[in-house]
Design an enzyme around this catalytic site. Structure first.
Site, PDB file in Angstrom:
ATOM      1  N   GLU A  66      62.630  48.274  59.769  1.00 36.40           N
ATOM      2  CA  GLU A  66      61.587  49.102  60.457  1.00 36.40           C
ATOM      3  C   GLU A  66      60.254  48.912  60.164  1.00 36.40           C
ATOM      4  OE1 GLU A  66      62.988  52.484  58.353  1.00 36.40           O
ATOM      5  OE2 GLU A  66      61.251  53.167  57.102  1.00 36.40           O
ATOM      6  N   ARG A  70      67.920  55.360  53.758  1.00 39.52           N
ATOM      7  CA  ARG A  70      66.928  53.912  53.461  1.00 39.52           C
ATOM      8  C   ARG A  70      67.813  53.155  54.168  1.00 39.52           C
ATOM      9  NH1 ARG A  70      63.047  55.867  52.358  1.00 39.52           N
ATOM     10  NH2 ARG A  70      62.107  55.436  50.892  1.00 39.52           N
ATOM     11  N   HIS A 105      61.603  57.609  61.047  1.00 34.94           N
ATOM     12  CA  HIS A 105      61.281  57.379  59.565  1.00 34.94           C
ATOM     13  C   HIS A 105      61.202  58.867  59.212  1.00 34.94           C
ATOM     14  CE1 HIS A 105      61.848  55.826  55.648  1.00 34.94           C
ATOM     15  NE2 HIS A 105      61.640  56.496  55.456  1.00 34.94           N
TER      16      HIS A 105
END
Ligand code: NAI
Length: 343
Positions: A263, A234, A295
């Site tokens: 993000e 993360r 991601h």
């Protein structure tokens, strides 16, 4: 049960739509994110399905409760996007997909390592331009390198398994030692020792209050000069500004990121015709020894199918028994203090 799917993309419609039909549910798809402003669109649904960059804070949860929502099915493993205390107070159950394909994330992790170690991102572009010069492309072997894994849960173990195959030495840091990691030859050390001794450091712990900016300026200064750093976990576990400083002064040799703290304003959308407003992200993109993916660690067909099936099974369970097997609660966020030393 009828459930509203937020942040839905074409691949969600395909995999979740099919899994929902197979499980006797009805999925209704919304392209917009779930947040306090959009929660009202869940009116009439007892369940919503959310993703990593939905913002399920207290105001959002209050609006969901007002709309009649009783359960939030996260179609991901991480649950840092939910205010679990508020969810508990409002009586909204939250469940997730704890393990859909740890191999998918571990394989992307190693793909980032190999890309950076062999400069494939540069050679790909060169060859397309008809430039077959090898100048500046000297790489390094993974064989014999020391890899430090921060977090030895499902993904950490898969990464360790692959890396052992490459002939890497494994160091590990976790708040809870995993016998599987030891069986793979990993040696548990304190966090500072892992940072100081590893040629490659890779993050596989969740984002919790204890891990927020776990990798900041001090941690980066502790790393081996020229080390490679990988984060597929993360974004907010890492202080991106600290990475930039370390890249500028050469302390870090290479950085591979699949996640980024800010993000939610960028990832999963096509912004190719827009001006990038995030200066930190823009600066990260300027380094020749940085590779960023948007991601996509989870993004394999196997993982998407597993996510869809488990999400629907979670909803079936909730419909039948009022609870979910894969429930998440505030107590799961508790952990030792940031940087706690464990040998
Ligand atoms: P897991 O729960 O199996 O393992 C997490 C490990 O981190 C556990 O061993 C736990 O003890 C450890 N840990 C917890 N707090 C820690 C701390 N303060 N310091 C060190 N270790 C700590 O989780 P899993 O499935 O391995 O996933 C790890 C993370 O990967 C998830 O939390 C998620 O954020 C991220 N992820 C990223 C994806 C992507 O697409 N890039 C997809 C799926 C997960």
């Amino acid at each position: 049960m009828k459930f509203a799917v937020f942040s839905a993309k074409s691949y969600d419609r395909d995999t979740l739509g099919l899994a929902a039909r197979n499980a006797g549910h009805e999925a209704v798809f919304f392209a917009h994110h779930l947040n306090a402003l959009t929660a009202a669109s869940a009116k009439g649904f007892a369940a919503v399905c959310a993703f990593v960059n939905d913002q399920i804070d207290k105001p959002c949860l209050a609006a969901l409760q007002e709309a009649g929502v009783r359960v939030i099915a996260l179609r991901c493993a991480g649950f840092n996007q939910v205010d679990l205390r508020a969810a508990g107070q409002l009586g909204i159950a939250v469940c997730r997909v704890p393990a859909y394909s740890p191999e998918a994330v571990a394989e992307l992790t190693v793909a980032l390592m190999l890309t950076l170690a062999r400069k494939i991102h540069k050679s790909y572009l060169r060859v397309r331009e008809g430039n077959f010069s090898l100048e500046g492309l000297v790489g390094m072997n993974l064989h014999g390198k020391t890899v430090g894994l921060i977090g030895t849960g499902r993904i950490g173990i898969c990464a360790a398994t692959i890396l052992r195959g490459f002939g890497c030495k494994l160091l590990a840091y976790d708040v809870q030692e995993n016998p599987e990691a030891k069986a793979l030859g990993a040696r548990y050390v304190a966090l500072n020792a892992l940072l100081a001794e590893s040629d490659i450091v890779t993050l596989h712990c969740p984002l919790t209050p204890a891990t927020h900016h776990l990798i900041g300026a001090e941690a980066v200064r502790t790393m081996k000069p020229g080390a490679m750093f990988i984060n597929t976990s993360r974004g907010a576990i890492v202080d991106a500004q600290a990475l930039i400083e370390a890249l500028k002064n050469g302390r870090l040799g290479a950085v591979g990121l699949d996640v980024y703290e800010e993000e939610s304003d960028l990832f999963f959308e096509d912004l190719s015709d827009q001006i990038l407003q995030d200066d930190v992200f823009a600066q990260l993109l300027t380094f020749p020894n940085v590779v960023i993916t948007g991601h996509q660690g989870f993004f394999t067909i196997e993982a998407l199918q597993a996510i869809a099936e488990v999400t629907c099974a979670n909803l079936t369970e909730f419909e039948k028994r009022g609870i979910c097997n894969n429930a998440v609660s505030e107590s799961m966020l508790a952990g030792p203090a940031k940087g706690a030393v464990k040998s």
